[in-house]
Design an enzyme around this catalytic site. Structure first.
Site, PDB file in Angstrom:
ATOM      1  N   GLU A  83      -5.136  29.804  19.528  1.00 21.32           N
ATOM      2  CA  GLU A  83      -4.003  29.548  18.642  1.00 21.32           C
ATOM      3  C   GLU A  83      -3.126  28.419  19.186  1.00 21.32           C
ATOM      4  OE1 GLU A  83      -5.086  33.966  18.522  1.00 21.32           O
ATOM      5  OE2 GLU A  83      -4.759  32.468  20.086  1.00 21.32           O
ATOM      6  N   CYS A 109      -1.761  36.918  21.099  1.00 18.89           N
ATOM      7  CA  CYS A 109      -0.961  37.511  22.175  1.00 18.89           C
ATOM      8  C   CYS A 109       0.492  37.082  22.019  1.00 18.89           C
ATOM      9  CB  CYS A 109      -1.503  37.055  23.533  1.00 18.89           C
ATOM     10  SG  CYS A 109      -1.121  35.333  23.916  1.00 18.89           S
ATOM     11  N   CYS A 112       1.152  33.275  22.248  1.00 17.52           N
ATOM     12  CA  CYS A 112       0.732  32.577  21.036  1.00 17.52           C
ATOM     13  C   CYS A 112       1.657  32.886  19.869  1.00 17.52           C
ATOM     14  CB  CYS A 112      -0.714  32.927  20.695  1.00 17.52           C
ATOM     15  SG  CYS A 112      -1.889  32.246  21.893  1.00 17.52           S
TER      16      CYS A 112
END
Length: 166
Positions: A83, A109, A112
């Site tokens: 990402e 996560c 990101c």
């Protein structure tokens, strides 16, 4: 002539993310992401070491060596997530991510999610969940839409990929 059913948009873009994930050099999980605005691909990314750095596939994984559980201690990883790489690619070529959608093979996560929110991305679509409680808290607090692709859509993606394989 046999007519094949075209995949839905989410399935189509997630197939692109799956193809991007094949470039990953991570030893734990191969992740791909694609940023889309108005059904046009803005950028793609996969997880791996930053440009010019050695890849974990070459020198080993520190998180694996230290037996760090999935979803914890992201800062120890030398890799950049799919990402983040998709957002960085868009920035590098001067393309806005404002009001776009990011589709990823895995739920982002917390690192990101912060970048996704700051990049003005309005929606996250993913296939596989990721165990990061903070990421889920941040998305719940924000106005971003988060959707996990339903199992039936995932099966359609798998079926379509089987159909087109040579």
């Amino acid at each position: 002539m046999i007519e094949k059913k075209r995949p839905e948009w989410d399935a189509y873009f997630l197939m692109v993310a799956l193809v991007a994930s094949t470039r990953s050099t991570c030893q734990r999980r191969h992740v791909g992401a694609v940023i889309v605005r108005d059904r046009y691909i803005v950028s793609t990314g996969y997880n791996g070491a930053p440009q010019g750095a050695e890849h974990c596939s070459e020198i080993g994984c520190m998180r694996k060596k230290l037996a760090i559980p999935s979803g914890e201690r992201h800062e120890i990883c030398r890799g950049s997530h799919a990402e983040l790489n998709a957002i960085a690619q868009a920035a590098k070529i001067g393309v806005s991510t404002e009001d776009s959608t990011i589709l990823s093979t895995h739920e982002p996560c917390s690192f990101c999610v912060k970048a996704i929110l700051n990049a003005g991305i309005k929606e996250i679509v993913f296939l596989y969940p990721y165990p990061d409680k903070l990421a889920r808290e941040m998305t719940a607090e924000s106005k971003i839409t988060v959707r996990q692709l339903e199992e039936s859509a995932l099966e359609a993606v798998r079926g379509y990929l089987k159909e087109i394989s040579v």
